[in-house]
Write a protein that holds these residues in place. Structure first.
Motif, PDB file in Angstrom:
ATOM      1  N   UNK A 197      11.094   4.841 -18.510  1.00  0.00           N
ATOM      2  CA  UNK A 197      11.386   4.186 -17.608  1.00  0.00           C
ATOM      3  C   UNK A 197      10.436   2.866 -17.110  1.00  0.00           C
ATOM      4  N   UNK A 198       9.109   2.933 -16.976  1.00  0.00           N
ATOM      5  CA  UNK A 198       8.298   1.875 -16.646  1.00  0.00           C
ATOM      6  C   UNK A 198       8.536   0.570 -17.883  1.00  0.00           C
ATOM      7  N   UNK A 199       8.958   0.930 -18.686  1.00  0.00           N
ATOM      8  CA  UNK A 199       9.722  -0.201 -19.877  1.00  0.00           C
ATOM      9  C   UNK A 199      10.669  -1.100 -19.272  1.00  0.00           C
ATOM     10  N   UNK A 200      12.433  -0.093 -19.483  1.00  0.00           N
ATOM     11  CA  UNK A 200      12.988  -0.412 -19.215  1.00  0.00           C
ATOM     12  C   UNK A 200      13.051  -0.622 -17.324  1.00  0.00           C
ATOM     13  N   UNK A 201      13.196   0.109 -16.854  1.00  0.00           N
ATOM     14  CA  UNK A 201      14.620   0.735 -15.695  1.00  0.00           C
ATOM     15  C   UNK A 201      13.778  -0.665 -14.263  1.00  0.00           C
ATOM     16  N   UNK A 202      15.140  -0.843 -13.445  1.00  0.00           N
ATOM     17  CA  UNK A 202      15.136  -2.022 -12.264  1.00  0.00           C
ATOM     18  C   UNK A 202      15.446  -0.778 -10.940  1.00  0.00           C
ATOM     19  N   UNK A 203      15.173   0.701 -11.209  1.00  0.00           N
ATOM     20  CA  UNK A 203      15.241   1.426  -9.815  1.00  0.00           C
ATOM     21  C   UNK A 203      15.047   2.644 -10.608  1.00  0.00           C
ATOM     22  N   UNK A 204      14.236   3.193 -10.142  1.00  0.00           N
ATOM     23  CA  UNK A 204      13.914   4.601 -10.800  1.00  0.00           C
ATOM     24  C   UNK A 204      14.220   5.912  -9.666  1.00  0.00           C
ATOM     25  N   UNK A 205      14.854   6.901  -9.760  1.00  0.00           N
ATOM     26  CA  UNK A 205      15.177   7.849  -8.870  1.00  0.00           C
ATOM     27  C   UNK A 205      14.148   9.026  -9.549  1.00  0.00           C
ATOM     28  N   UNK A 206      13.450   9.877  -8.532  1.00  0.00           N
ATOM     29  CA  UNK A 206      13.305  11.223  -9.097  1.00  0.00           C
ATOM     30  C   UNK A 206      13.571  12.594  -8.305  1.00  0.00           C
ATOM     31  N   UNK A 207      14.106  13.506  -9.004  1.00  0.00           N
ATOM     32  CA  UNK A 207      15.080  14.927  -8.728  1.00  0.00           C
ATOM     33  C   UNK A 207      13.714  15.945  -9.202  1.00  0.00           C
ATOM     34  N   UNK A 208      13.702  16.811  -8.599  1.00  0.00           N
ATOM     35  CA  UNK A 208      13.455  18.109  -8.689  1.00  0.00           C
ATOM     36  C   UNK A 208      13.497  19.465  -7.520  1.00  0.00           C
ATOM     37  N   UNK A 209      13.780  20.712  -8.808  1.00  0.00           N
ATOM     38  CA  UNK A 209      14.575  21.753  -7.806  1.00  0.00           C
ATOM     39  C   UNK A 209      15.301  20.912  -6.938  1.00  0.00           C
ATOM     40  N   UNK A 210      16.593  20.212  -8.236  1.00  0.00           N
ATOM     41  CA  UNK A 210      18.450  19.452  -7.677  1.00  0.00           C
ATOM     42  C   UNK A 210      17.948  19.160  -6.090  1.00  0.00           C
ATOM     43  N   UNK A 211      16.834  18.333  -5.892  1.00  0.00           N
ATOM     44  CA  UNK A 211      16.641  17.452  -4.915  1.00  0.00           C
ATOM     45  C   UNK A 211      16.234  16.117  -4.854  1.00  0.00           C
ATOM     46  N   UNK A 212      16.837  15.186  -4.467  1.00  0.00           N
ATOM     47  CA  UNK A 212      16.847  13.674  -5.086  1.00  0.00           C
ATOM     48  C   UNK A 212      15.384  13.694  -4.262  1.00  0.00           C
ATOM     49  N   UNK A 213      14.050  13.538  -4.313  1.00  0.00           N
ATOM     50  CA  UNK A 213      13.023  13.132  -4.148  1.00  0.00           C
ATOM     51  C   UNK A 213      12.799  11.968  -3.571  1.00  0.00           C
ATOM     52  N   UNK A 214      13.100  10.558  -3.798  1.00  0.00           N
ATOM     53  CA  UNK A 214      12.670   9.355  -3.540  1.00  0.00           C
ATOM     54  C   UNK A 214      13.752   8.402  -4.872  1.00  0.00           C
ATOM     55  N   UNK A 215      14.297   7.860  -4.597  1.00  0.00           N
ATOM     56  CA  UNK A 215      15.180   6.529  -4.989  1.00  0.00           C
ATOM     57  C   UNK A 215      14.433   5.070  -4.712  1.00  0.00           C
ATOM     58  N   UNK A 216      13.609   4.197  -5.827  1.00  0.00           N
ATOM     59  CA  UNK A 216      12.671   3.170  -5.147  1.00  0.00           C
ATOM     60  C   UNK A 216      13.025   2.214  -6.532  1.00  0.00           C
ATOM     61  N   UNK A 217      12.998   0.627  -6.046  1.00  0.00           N
ATOM     62  CA  UNK A 217      12.812  -0.357  -7.232  1.00  0.00           C
ATOM     63  C   UNK A 217      11.641  -0.064  -7.563  1.00  0.00           C
TER      64      UNK A 217
END
Length: 315
Positions: A197-217
């Motif tokens: 993700x650190x190498x390739x992604x433009x944006x990152x989403x973090x999901x935990x326990x079925x919930x989307x915690x964060x979406x960010x550049x």
């Protein structure tokens, strides 16, 4: 940049009562590389399976290129390519035949030139006549990508694409993903390898326990949540962290039996704040003989977010 994928209030509850996803809202931009991170059981594969039409959502809606995945499922699925985690292939089929067959499943006319380009880009052309059962694990992983690209999708899902492959092949796949983005393909990947993700992604989403915690550049996320540490090798050891004006007490700690002073700070303090910190040290009579800085990686940020969401849920 327009959105090619829209996930609106998607939830999934299984018959057992397990809530795999809870009210997921997500927009994916056309042509971006989006990384979805989360621990095992977080809901990553369930979300991808719903978008790809493999699993039915309990609530909400998904649109791909403006097509509802339920009402206009054929047009929606034609736009999607999926590389699953599992190495599921027909062991007795040849490489060329299985990729050609995959293209036909989507109603696409035969296009030997396109199939050849895909196989060559994945270093599989020389193996085109080989039976799949003779391929190595890494080659089988490449073959899954070739099958997913056979019908020229506009959105490509990579579910743990480099699981179980060596570092060299992993780098090759990163290069391939970047090339795909350059051709206009939107790439959404899940991974346990934070460096991907650190190498390739433009944006990152973090999901935990079925919930989307964060979406960010990615850059904004690392700037916002990242931390830096300044480690000073002291000329004389300290028994306790010093009290310095303008420096929070919890920002200072000792290491190596008091021979090192560690200052943890936000990146925003790097310029003006650092000069003030060093001046305060000098005024306190604390001298050092060497220093070096380190900064938090995406992995550090990811662990912090997941732990924070788990503590919030427990509360």
């Amino acid at each position: 940049m327009s959105d090619i994928l829209t996930v609106d209030a998607v939830s999934k509850t299984y018959a057992s009562g397990l809530k795999a996803l809870e009210h997921i809202d997500l927009n994916i931009r056309r042509g971006e590389i989006f990384a979805l991170l989360g621990p095992n059981g977080a809901g990553k594969t369930t979300l991808i399976s719903i978008i790809c039409g493999i699993v039915n959502a309990s609530g909400g809606s998904v649109h791909v290129g403006g097509h509802d995945i339920v009402r206009d499922w054929r047009a929606a699925r034609e736009m999607i390519g999926l590389v699953p985690q599992e190495l599921t292939t027909d062991a007795f089929e040849t490489v060329l035949a299985t990729v050609t067959y995959s293209r036909g499943l989507f109603g696409k006319p035969a296009n030997p030139a396109h199939v050849e380009r895909v196989l060559r880009s994945l270093s599989l052309w020389e193996k085109r006549s080989s039976k799949i059962m003779t391929l190595s694990g890494g080659m089988k992983r490449r073959l899954l990508i070739a099958k997913a690209l056979s019908h020229e999708p506009q959105v490509l899902f990579l579910d743990e694409p480099t699981a179980g492959v060596d570092v060299t092949l992993r780098r090759d796949m990163w290069a391939l993903v970047s090339e795909l983005r350059q051709t206009g393909v939107t790439v959404i990947l899940t991974t346990h390898y934070i460096e991907e993700a650190e190498e390739m992604a433009d944006r990152i989403g973090v999901i935990n326990k079925g919930r989307l915690i964060l979406v960010e550049e990615k850059a904004a996320l690392m700037h916002k949540l990242g931390r830096k540490q300044l480690t000073l090798a002291l000329q004389q050891p300290l028994d306790a962290p010093p009290a310095l004006p303008g420096v929070p007490s919890n920002a200072l700690s000792l290491a190596k039996d008091g021979h090192e002073l560690v200052y943890t700070y936000d990146r925003d303090l790097e310029q003006a704040g650092m000069a003030g910190f060093l001046q305060a040290l000098d005024q306190a009579g604390i001298h050092f003989k060497d220093l070096h800085t380190t900064q938090s990686s995406l992995e550090d940020i990811f662990v912090s977010l997941v732990q924070g969401s788990a503590e919030g849920a427990a509360a």
